[in-house]
Design an enzyme around this catalytic site. Structure first.
Site, PDB file in Angstrom:
ATOM      1  N   GLY A  14     -10.991   6.777   0.501  1.00 45.43           N
ATOM      2  CA  GLY A  14      -9.860   7.623   0.088  1.00 45.43           C
ATOM      3  C   GLY A  14      -8.608   6.775  -0.028  1.00 45.43           C
ATOM      4  N   CYS A 278       0.996  19.144   2.707  1.00 47.00           N
ATOM      5  CA  CYS A 278       0.397  19.351   4.034  1.00 47.00           C
ATOM      6  C   CYS A 278       0.909  20.530   4.852  1.00 47.00           C
ATOM      7  CB  CYS A 278       0.526  18.074   4.843  1.00 47.00           C
ATOM      8  SG  CYS A 278      -0.476  16.765   4.120  1.00 47.00           S
ATOM      9  N   PHE A 279       2.218  20.765   4.882  1.00 50.23           N
ATOM     10  CA  PHE A 279       2.720  21.766   5.834  1.00 50.23           C
ATOM     11  C   PHE A 279       2.008  23.116   5.672  1.00 50.23           C
ATOM     12  CE2 PHE A 279       7.212  19.908   6.829  1.00 50.23           C
ATOM     13  CZ  PHE A 279       6.622  18.969   7.653  1.00 50.23           C
ATOM     14  N   LYS A 281      -0.757  23.959   4.083  1.00 51.25           N
ATOM     15  CA  LYS A 281      -2.215  23.952   4.301  1.00 51.25           C
ATOM     16  C   LYS A 281      -2.551  23.799   5.788  1.00 51.25           C
ATOM     17  CE  LYS A 281      -3.822  19.171   3.818  1.00 51.25           C
ATOM     18  NZ  LYS A 281      -3.991  18.799   5.213  1.00 51.25           N
TER      19      LYS A 281
HETATM   20  P1  NAD Z   1      -4.791  12.185  -1.691  1.00 52.18           P
HETATM   21  O1  NAD Z   1      -5.341  13.275  -2.504  1.00 52.18           O
HETATM   22  O2  NAD Z   1      -3.594  11.431  -2.169  1.00 52.18           O
HETATM   23  O3  NAD Z   1      -5.923  11.079  -1.418  1.00 52.18           O
HETATM   24  C1  NAD Z   1      -7.245  11.386  -1.106  1.00 52.18           C
HETATM   25  C2  NAD Z   1      -8.150  10.466  -1.922  1.00 52.18           C
HETATM   26  O4  NAD Z   1      -9.493  10.637  -1.472  1.00 52.18           O
HETATM   27  C3  NAD Z   1      -8.150  10.761  -3.427  1.00 52.18           C
HETATM   28  O5  NAD Z   1      -7.763   9.592  -4.134  1.00 52.18           O
HETATM   29  C4  NAD Z   1      -9.606  11.174  -3.738  1.00 52.18           C
HETATM   30  O6  NAD Z   1     -10.038  10.728  -4.996  1.00 52.18           O
HETATM   31  C5  NAD Z   1     -10.346  10.473  -2.615  1.00 52.18           C
HETATM   32  N1  NAD Z   1     -11.666  11.043  -2.305  1.00 52.18           N
HETATM   33  C6  NAD Z   1     -12.000  12.344  -2.109  1.00 52.18           C
HETATM   34  N2  NAD Z   1     -13.318  12.441  -1.809  1.00 52.18           N
HETATM   35  C7  NAD Z   1     -13.827  11.184  -1.826  1.00 52.18           C
HETATM   36  C8  NAD Z   1     -15.104  10.642  -1.576  1.00 52.18           C
HETATM   37  N3  NAD Z   1     -16.142  11.406  -1.230  1.00 52.18           N
HETATM   38  N4  NAD Z   1     -15.264   9.297  -1.687  1.00 52.18           N
HETATM   39  C9  NAD Z   1     -14.217   8.505  -2.012  1.00 52.18           C
HETATM   40  N5  NAD Z   1     -12.986   8.968  -2.244  1.00 52.18           N
HETATM   41  C10 NAD Z   1     -12.778  10.288  -2.135  1.00 52.18           C
HETATM   42  O7  NAD Z   1      -4.519  12.791  -0.240  1.00 52.18           O
HETATM   43  P2  NAD Z   1      -3.499  12.244   0.856  1.00 52.18           P
HETATM   44  O8  NAD Z   1      -2.158  12.801   0.615  1.00 52.18           O
HETATM   45  O9  NAD Z   1      -3.682  10.778   1.002  1.00 52.18           O
HETATM   46  O10 NAD Z   1      -4.066  12.985   2.149  1.00 52.18           O
HETATM   47  C11 NAD Z   1      -5.274  12.591   2.740  1.00 52.18           C
HETATM   48  C12 NAD Z   1      -5.373  13.234   4.099  1.00 52.18           C
HETATM   49  O11 NAD Z   1      -4.307  12.762   4.925  1.00 52.18           O
HETATM   50  C13 NAD Z   1      -5.253  14.763   4.100  1.00 52.18           C
HETATM   51  O12 NAD Z   1      -6.105  15.262   5.088  1.00 52.18           O
HETATM   52  C14 NAD Z   1      -3.810  14.994   4.493  1.00 52.18           C
HETATM   53  O13 NAD Z   1      -3.644  16.220   5.156  1.00 52.18           O
HETATM   54  C15 NAD Z   1      -3.546  13.854   5.446  1.00 52.18           C
HETATM   55  N6  NAD Z   1      -2.142  13.433   5.540  1.00 52.18           N
HETATM   56  C16 NAD Z   1      -1.368  13.323   4.412  1.00 52.18           C
HETATM   57  C17 NAD Z   1      -0.058  12.852   4.508  1.00 52.18           C
HETATM   58  C18 NAD Z   1       0.825  12.709   3.295  1.00 52.18           C
HETATM   59  O14 NAD Z   1       2.009  12.444   3.460  1.00 52.18           O
HETATM   60  N7  NAD Z   1       0.319  12.863   2.084  1.00 52.18           N
HETATM   61  C19 NAD Z   1       0.440  12.455   5.752  1.00 52.18           C
HETATM   62  C20 NAD Z   1      -0.382  12.556   6.874  1.00 52.18           C
HETATM   63  C21 NAD Z   1      -1.682  13.032   6.755  1.00 52.18           C
HETATM   64  C1  UGA Z   2       5.296  15.716   6.681  1.00 61.08           C
HETATM   65  C2  UGA Z   2       5.599  15.230   8.118  1.00 61.08           C
HETATM   66  O1  UGA Z   2       6.995  14.931   8.211  1.00 61.08           O
HETATM   67  C3  UGA Z   2       4.785  14.000   8.454  1.00 61.08           C
HETATM   68  O2  UGA Z   2       5.006  13.625   9.812  1.00 61.08           O
HETATM   69  C4  UGA Z   2       3.294  14.314   8.245  1.00 61.08           C
HETATM   70  O3  UGA Z   2       2.513  13.164   8.511  1.00 61.08           O
HETATM   71  C5  UGA Z   2       3.066  14.775   6.818  1.00 61.08           C
HETATM   72  O4  UGA Z   2       3.901  15.930   6.542  1.00 61.08           O
HETATM   73  C6  UGA Z   2       1.662  15.208   6.535  1.00 61.08           C
HETATM   74  O5  UGA Z   2       0.898  15.464   7.443  1.00 61.08           O
HETATM   75  O6  UGA Z   2       1.409  15.289   5.345  1.00 61.08           O
HETATM   76  P1  UGA Z   2       6.076  14.996   4.249  1.00 61.08           P
HETATM   77  O7  UGA Z   2       5.487  16.303   3.851  1.00 61.08           O
HETATM   78  O8  UGA Z   2       5.694  13.777   3.504  1.00 61.08           O
HETATM   79  O9  UGA Z   2       5.723  14.695   5.792  1.00 61.08           O
HETATM   80  O10 UGA Z   2       7.667  15.093   4.195  1.00 61.08           O
HETATM   81  P2  UGA Z   2       8.772  15.790   5.120  1.00 61.08           P
HETATM   82  O11 UGA Z   2       9.904  14.862   5.250  1.00 61.08           O
HETATM   83  O12 UGA Z   2       8.221  16.338   6.364  1.00 61.08           O
HETATM   84  O13 UGA Z   2       9.268  16.993   4.188  1.00 61.08           O
HETATM   85  C7  UGA Z   2       8.439  18.110   3.936  1.00 61.08           C
HETATM   86  C8  UGA Z   2       9.226  19.161   3.191  1.00 61.08           C
HETATM   87  O14 UGA Z   2      10.211  19.761   4.043  1.00 61.08           O
HETATM   88  C9  UGA Z   2       9.992  18.638   1.988  1.00 61.08           C
HETATM   89  O15 UGA Z   2       9.912  19.564   0.945  1.00 61.08           O
HETATM   90  C10 UGA Z   2      11.422  18.515   2.491  1.00 61.08           C
HETATM   91  O16 UGA Z   2      12.382  18.596   1.478  1.00 61.08           O
HETATM   92  C11 UGA Z   2      11.487  19.723   3.420  1.00 61.08           C
HETATM   93  N1  UGA Z   2      12.520  19.607   4.471  1.00 61.08           N
HETATM   94  C12 UGA Z   2      12.445  18.617   5.396  1.00 61.08           C
HETATM   95  C13 UGA Z   2      13.542  20.545   4.525  1.00 61.08           C
HETATM   96  O17 UGA Z   2      13.620  21.472   3.693  1.00 61.08           O
HETATM   97  N2  UGA Z   2      14.481  20.448   5.519  1.00 61.08           N
HETATM   98  C14 UGA Z   2      14.432  19.470   6.466  1.00 61.08           C
HETATM   99  O18 UGA Z   2      15.323  19.452   7.354  1.00 61.08           O
HETATM  100  C15 UGA Z   2      13.389  18.534   6.401  1.00 61.08           C
END
Ligand code: NAD
Ligand code: UGA
Length: 464
Positions: A14, A278-279, A281
């Site tokens: 991923g 993420c938030f 979901k």
């Molecule tokens: P993303 O969609 O950007 O990346 C996931 C990748 O996995 C995609 O490129 C997809 O093609 C690949 N994938 C899916 N199934 C696959 C498989 N079977 N084999 C190989 N590749 C595969 O998602 P993301 O934002 O990186 O999030 C990934 C996870 O991390 C989620 O569970 C999310 O909740 C968590 N997370 C995201 C953030 C964030 O800021 N985006 C922060 C912390 C945690």
């Molecule tokens: C959030 C968390 O901050 C990360 O710690 C976590 O790892 C991640 O989700 C995840 O699991 O995906 P992210 O969604 O990238 O990170 O960005 P944030 O800075 O948290 O902002 C989320 C949303 O809240 C944005 O739309 C932002 O504009 C909004 N926000 C944030 C507000 O409206 N007010 C605030 O005071 C802060």
């Protein structure tokens, strides 16, 4: 360093917003490890190997360029790389399930489960498997069941090492994390595997910031962190509605409240509602689990955070409609920003998308501008035909518009020449500052009717 000299072979399945930056930083901080990313999306892998990375993240280009081809590799050879790896991080997407049981609430674990089966098929020796994706509590148990009941009797330790990075600050967050969390089974083999993961982070993270725990607490801690952050946003947004009725100023309230060190000043910025992949979901995932365990009151409590977020987005549109004489039909409305927050090109669950759709429902014509998110905005809004236009520059975007609505807190939007913009707009000209980032008094003095969030409007349109 030749491939055989690497002390660990780390694979990440991923290569998305989490996998890409996380592995790039591990490779940077640990030149002694070989770090490889695979992804089922060939285009994504090709982009990671090109000069145009698939995601925009400040500082990421520099990190990737410095280690790619040395100890960081992006590959489509999933089977070979699984076979070679000692440690496999799984960072695939875990979106909300949109079908069958739990539709619209539960996490869709199909991508995650597929990787488990693939790991099993391609392994001929034990490996450490690390959940990097955010998952429902006890997912590791399901993974263990798939992996440890294979035909070859191999043993896999399944650990949880959730990622806390935020988009826009990912490199900073990964380089200097508040904490790193590693959860494992408390068995001899689980503890040894946990130490191996801790040892990776000890290359650059101070010992006192590395927390260890059991797997279930680790999985739950990730969800709860996101729940607390999103709950703070919904709390302040609910107060912003109250401020608009009473003439109080939500930013002043947030400042006064946040100066109490027990409360703290972060995540108290009122706006158009939180977005991002993420938030929502993660809240729905926990709500679903609570319902499954019969914890209806707990489920209702957290569901309220999502409810307020939906209310805030809709309230923003209703305020626009009311301010603009109860009709938006045929009016041009310019959206400043489409990314879900500044410093990213990501538009997943962006409040701007919801607002754009609602404005189009009202038969407005929407003009979208954003410094990094236009490619994703074009994909998101592809179905709306002529109702949407895209402009790179904010001045061109605002030309001939009746209103500007600030959707994303991009720094550059504060520094624009609003006098010039005002001249190009239809009068009376409106600004709806969904992020409270502009100088409202100065805009009002130029002639704009200004509508912030959670503060009194500054309008020249006095009722007779
Ligand atoms: P993303 O969609 O950007 O990346 C996931 C990748 O996995 C995609 O490129 C997809 O093609 C690949 N994938 C899916 N199934 C696959 C498989 N079977 N084999 C190989 N590749 C595969 O998602 P993301 O934002 O990186 O999030 C990934 C996870 O991390 C989620 O569970 C999310 O909740 C968590 N997370 C995201 C953030 C964030 O800021 N985006 C922060 C912390 C945690
Ligand atoms: C959030 C968390 O901050 C990360 O710690 C976590 O790892 C991640 O989700 C995840 O699991 O995906 P992210 O969604 O990238 O990170 O960005 P944030 O800075 O948290 O902002 C989320 C949303 O809240 C944005 O739309 C932002 O504009 C909004 N926000 C944030 C507000 O409206 N007010 C605030 O005071 C802060």
């Amino acid at each position: 360093m030749s491939i055989s000299q690497f002390t660990k072979r780390i694979l990440c399945i991923g290569a998305g917003y989490v996998g890409g930056p996380t592995m790039a930083v591990i490779a940077l901080k640990c030149p002694q490890y070989k770090v490889t990313l695979v992804d089922s999306n060939a285009e994504r892998i090709a982009e990671w190997n090109s000069d145009r990375l698939p995601i925009y993240e400040p500082g990421l280009d520099e990190v990737v360029t410095s280690v790619r081809g040395k100890n960081l590799f992006f590959s489509m050879e999933t089977e070979k790389n699984i076979h070679e790896a000692d440690i496999i991080f799984v960072s695939v997407n875990t979106p909300t399930k949109m079908f069958g049981v739990g539709a619209g609430m539960a996490a869709d674990l199909q991508y995650w489960e597929k990787t488990a089966r693939q790991i099993l098929t391609c392994s001929d020796q034990p490996k450490i498997i690390v959940e990097k994706s955010t998952l429902p509590v006890k997912t590791a148990l399901a993974m263990e069941r798939i992996l440890n009941f294979g035909p070859d009797g191999l043993h896999f330790d399944v650990l949880s090492n959730p990622e806390f990075l935020a988009e826009g600050t990912a490199i900073q967050d990964l380089s200097e994390p508040d904490r790193v969390l590693v959860g494992s089974r408390l068995t001899e083999s689980g503890l040894a595997a946990r130490q191996e993961i801790v040892d990776i982070y000890r290359n650059w993270v101070p010992e006192e910031k590395i927390l260890v725990s059991d797997v279930w607490s680790s999985e739950l801690s990730k969800l709860v962190s996101n729940l607390f952050l999103s709950q703070r946003i919904s709390t302040i947004n609910s107060i912003s509605a109250f401020c608009e009725k009473t003439g109080a100023d939500v930013d002043r309230v947030a400042k006064a409240v946040g100066m109490d060190h027990r409360i703290g000043d972060k995540f108290l910025k009122a706006g158009i509602g939180f977005g991002g992949s993420c938030f929502k979901k993660d809240i729905l995932n926990l709500v679903y689990m609570c319902q499954t365990y019969g914890l209806e009151e707990v489920a209702d409590y957290w569901q309220g955070v999502v409810r307020i977020n939906e209310y805030q987005k809709e309230r923003f549109v209703t305020n626009m409609l009311q301010a603009m004489f109860n009709t938006l039909a045929g009016k041009r409305i310019c959206l400043f920003g489409f990314a879900f927050k500044a410093d990213t090109g990501d538009t997943r669950e962006s409040a701007a998308f919801y607002i754009a759709r609602r404005l189009i429902d009202e038969q407005a014509r929407v003009v979208v501008t954003d410094p990094k998110a236009l490619p994703n905005a074009k994909i998101d809004l592809a179905g709306f035909g002529d109702a949407v236009e895209f402009e790179r520059g904010p001045y061109e975007a605002a030309e001939g518009c009746h209103a500007i609505a600030v959707m994303t807190e991009w720094r550059q939007y504060r520094a624009l020449d609003y006098q010039k913009i005002y001249k190009r707009m239809v009068k009376p000209a409106f600004i709806f500052d969904g992020r409270n980032i502009l100088d409202h008094k100065a805009l009002f003095d130029m002639g704009f009717n200004v509508y912030p969030v959670g503060k009194p409007a500054l309008t020249h349109l006095h009722e007779s």
